[in-house]
Design a protein around this motif. Structure first.
Motif: not given
Length: 137
Positions: A132-136
């Motif tokens: 997963i690539k989660a955006t802050a």
């Protein structure tokens, strides 16, 4: 023959990974002294599985947590596994289940991308990972 077996095994792994859909992954941005934060998303699995572990290069320790009321007090605790019933969306959100990143290696700034890996286990005890690539925010 060997190539066929390898291709078949890889195909099974990729099929298992595709069974868990991740929607709207995000991580709460931090300030300099803060050493922990939460990650949130919605998970939907085609088959009944459970999330049994989580990791991220951004943190020394990553756990699946739940928050719930206990005798009128909101408490947070780590859970051994998070069930994902077949075909039902499970929301990881503030004040509920979430991924807790502890021992952050650096502050997480809004707009940055934080990589996460979830380990899911099927009823057959086979484990796969979901990247997963989660955006802050």
């Amino acid at each position: 023959m060997r190539r066929l077996l390898i291709a078949s095994a890889l195909s099974a792994v990729f099929a298992a990974q595709a069974q868990v859909k991740v929607d709207d992954p995000w991580v709460r941005a931090t300030v300099a002294p803060q050493k922990a934060t939460g990650a949130f998303m919605q998970l939907t699995s085609a088959k009944a599985v459970k999330v049994v572990a989580a990791s991220s290069p951004a943190a020394a320790m990553v756990e699946i947590h739940e928050m719930k009321m206990d005798d009128g007090v909101m408490k947070m605790r780590a859970v051994e596994a998070l069930p994902l019933p077949a075909g039902q969306a499970v929301a990881l959100k503030p004040g509920s289940y979430h991924v807790m990143l502890m021992g952050l290696k650096a502050p997480i700034k809004a707009g940055e991308t934080v990589p996460l890996t979830l380990t899911v286990e099927g009823e057959d005890k086979q484990r796969t990972t979901v990247e997963i690539k989660a955006t802050a925010r």
